[in-house]
Structures are given as C-alpha cells and as structure tokens.
Design an enzyme around this catalytic site. Structure first.
Site, PDB file in Angstrom:
ATOM      1  N   GLY A 137       0.799  -1.213   0.000  1.00 32.21           N
ATOM      2  CA  GLY A 137       0.000   0.000   0.000  1.00 32.21           C
ATOM      3  C   GLY A 137       0.831   1.262   0.000  1.00 32.21           C
ATOM      4  CB  CYS A 138       0.339   4.427   1.865  1.00 31.98           C
ATOM      5  SG  CYS A 138      -1.328   4.780   1.279  1.00 31.98           S
TER       6      CYS A 138
END
Length: 386
Positions: A137-138
C-alpha cells in the site's frame, strides 16, 4: 553510496475539488445517518484538489472489476513512460544503464508486471531485474527506496529505477458506505512517479541506512477486501493514532545511526492525513514546517498512496533550500501497520565525476557510452510536477 535522485511526477488531467467532493457526498448519500460526520472528516483532511485518471462521472460508475482493471493497464502504459523518461534524464542515465526496476502499485493488477512491458518497449536490457511490490500500500514508496538501497549495496555501482503508479480512484466502491470508506472517497487521488537510485554519482539523497518496523497485531487496520467487484479499501478508526506507535521506530533507527530524529535537516514522509503529520510533529518535537512538502502534497494531490514520498521529495528538490551534507529522513507508512524508513544525507553535487555504468556493446561489435535518456512524449492533458 547509493543516491536517490530527483523524482519525476505526473498527475492526470481530471480534477475534483473539495467543494465538488462535499457536494457529491451530499447528493449521493443524502440519507446516510452519519453524513454530517463524514462531511466534517473530509473537510478536515485539508485536501483541496485531487487528480483523477477518468472524469468524475466515469469514476462514479462501476462497470465491474474487469473493465476497471483494463483502464488501469491502459492508463499505466499511457502515462508511465513519460515519467520514467524524465526520471532517467534527471539521473543522467539511459534505460540501458538500469540494472533493476522496482514497480510499486496497489490499485490495479497485471501479470506479468508492468516491468516486463517497460523492458520490452523502453530500451531496458533483457537482463534487467524486476521487483514488483503490490501489497504494501502506501508504505511501498518507502519500501522501494529501501530495496533499491539494498540492491546497490549488494551490487556496488548498480542503478535502480523506481516507478510508482497509483490510480486510487479505480478503487471507488459506491456500495461501501462505512465512515472509513466515505472518508477515503474524499482523501485519495491518482498519480504516477518515478525516481532513480544511482549506485555512483548523482545529486539528491545519499541513502546511508534503512529499516522497517511493523506494529504487532494491526493487520486488519488497513486492508483490502478482495471481492467480485474488485478491491474494497478497509480503514480502521484507530489508524490516525498510529504515529504514537511508529514515531519511536523513527527515533530508534536514527539513534542507531548516531542521529537525532528531532534535529535533522529535512523530512519526507507519507502524507496519509493531517493527523499523521500533526502527531509526528508532536512525537518528534518538530515545527509544522518540517513536513511542509508532505502537507503540500496532501493539499494539492490528496493521498496518492506509494507516490506520496516521491511527490514530497520532488517538492524538496524544487525548493532548493537543503544544504549540502544535511541529514534527512524518508518514511512511508501503510498496511501492517508498517513503516519503511530511510536515512540519508543531501548531496548537492556528485560525489565523483559521473561515469557510464559500463560499456554497452552494439550488435555490430562496436562500443558506445550511454547518454541521458530522452523523455517520452507525455499524454495530452497530463500535469507534470518537476
């Protein structure tokens, strides 16, 4: 020492403002019992504009995961090459001087990875190594920098291209009506970024140390529900408070390197939301201006997932205020809950004269010294961040 060079960033041409986001929420969810809370949370993000890979009306439609993933592949192939070309130009390298491509994305799926397509279409060598990262993800932007650093340490003089392609708007799910989902609808944006980590020479952040930290038993705080309709983003209400658990990891890594995390010359961190940045200021005893690059990314682009750290770093380059030798920190935060952290010093000029990575042989048996890449033509309407 490996040097993280100036990133290239581009955002799509379709823009949605905070005002439009709030109006859409009022229209689409007029009967939602927690609409006032959702509107307040969206306003508090501080996100004024976001860029979308499709027009708003197309973004709100859900033709199915197959069609959405086709959009992801089409738009990635249309938009990534120009950004890669600029990143190679900033690093003063050609595609044939790249030894590894790290491709990060959590908003679409391709197999083989886009790395194979890039190698086949942009002049990279057939023996270029590939590392796709899809499930961080981030945090994946920070992880990509760290894996590039590891590679350059294992293979001195090697060069690594990092590409982050995030079309978060393709994960919009009209039937997800939880507060976390409504907040996400007003927070995330789309962007493409690329940066080169040079094993020798280069201007930018000379990476000296990297580390990772996972907060135990938080796996379900940020996650995807993978269903027939695609990726459903799931956000726990405890996520905004994670910096209390992650800030000590930043302090510890810096201390192990002999640095004080509260006294560095620059900070490039993932802008997950204003609470993340405010808490980091508090726990690291920093003034709000320390995260001005991340705050600007959040305000103008929204949360662009793994591309945030590269957009914020590009802003640091553009400001041009970092003194040679200044110590700094780069960090991405994401599912797990995971922090990926790099420590490095600013190099305002190459540590040594830039030399070709190696001699490349022509098919005719001759030798050439590879020069800087020529940026590819950018898609019409794309906004470029230098």
């Amino acid at each position: 020492m490996a040097t993280l060079c100036r990133p290239a960033v581009a955002v799509p041409e379709h823009v949605i403002t905070l005002g439009q986001t709030l109006d859409l929420a009022r229209t689409l969810h007029a009967d939602h019992p927690q609409l006032p809370l959702a509107l307040r949370l969206i306003e508090n993000t501080g996100v004024l504009t976001r860029h979308l890979v499709q027009p708003v009306e197309e973004t709100l439609r859900h033709p199915g995961f197959t069609a959405r993933n086709a959009v992801y592949e089409r738009e990635a192939k249309r938009r990534v090459p120009e950004v890669v070309g600029r990143a190679l130009g900033y690093a003063e390298l050609s595609a044939r001087e790249v030894d590894l491509i790290v491709y990060v994305s959590c908003t679409g799926f391709m197999m083989p990875s886009l790395t194979a397509w890039l190698i086949n279409t942009m002049g990279f060598r057939p023996d270029t190594r590939q590392v796709p990262i899809a499930q961080l993800g981030c945090a994946a932007g920070g992880a990509a920098v760290n894996r590039a650093h590891d590679f350059c340490r294992a293979y001195p003089g090697a060069n690594v291209l990092i590409v982050a392609c995030e079309f978060c708007s393709l994960c919009y799910q009209p039937t997800d009506l939880g507060i976390g989902s409504l907040l996400s609808n007003g927070l995330f944006g789309d962007a493409v970024a690329a940066a080169v980590v040079r094993g020798r020479g280069g201007t930018g952040v000379r990476i000296e140390r990297n580390g990772s930290h996972l907060v135990p038993d938080t796996e379900d705080w940020i996650s995807y529900g993978v269903r027939d309709t695609g990726f459903h983003f799931q956000l726990d209400k405890r996520v905004p408070g994670t910096m209390e658990m992650l800030a000590p990891a930043l302090r510890t890594l810096a201390a192990e390197h002999g640095w004080n995390a509260s006294g560095l010359g620059f900070y490039v961190v993932h802008a997950g939301g204003p609470r993340i940045l405010d808490d980091l200021c508090r726990f690291l005893e920093l003034a709000p201006a320390a995260f001005r690059f991340s705050r600007a990314t959040l305000t103008e682009r929204g949360n662009i997932a793994s591309a945030v750290v590269f957009d914020a770093l590009a802003r640091l380059f553009e400001e041009g205020s970092v003194a040679d030798g200044a110590q700094g920190l780069i960090a991405g935060f994401g599912p797990g809950i995971t922090a990926e952290i790099s420590l490095g010093s600013w190099v305002g000029a190459p540590l040594q004269a830039a030399v070709p990575h190696r001699l490349r042989s022509h098919d005719d048996g001759g030798l050439t010294l590879a020069g800087p890449a020529v940026p590819a033509r950018r898609p019409a309407g794309t906004t470029i961040t230098e």
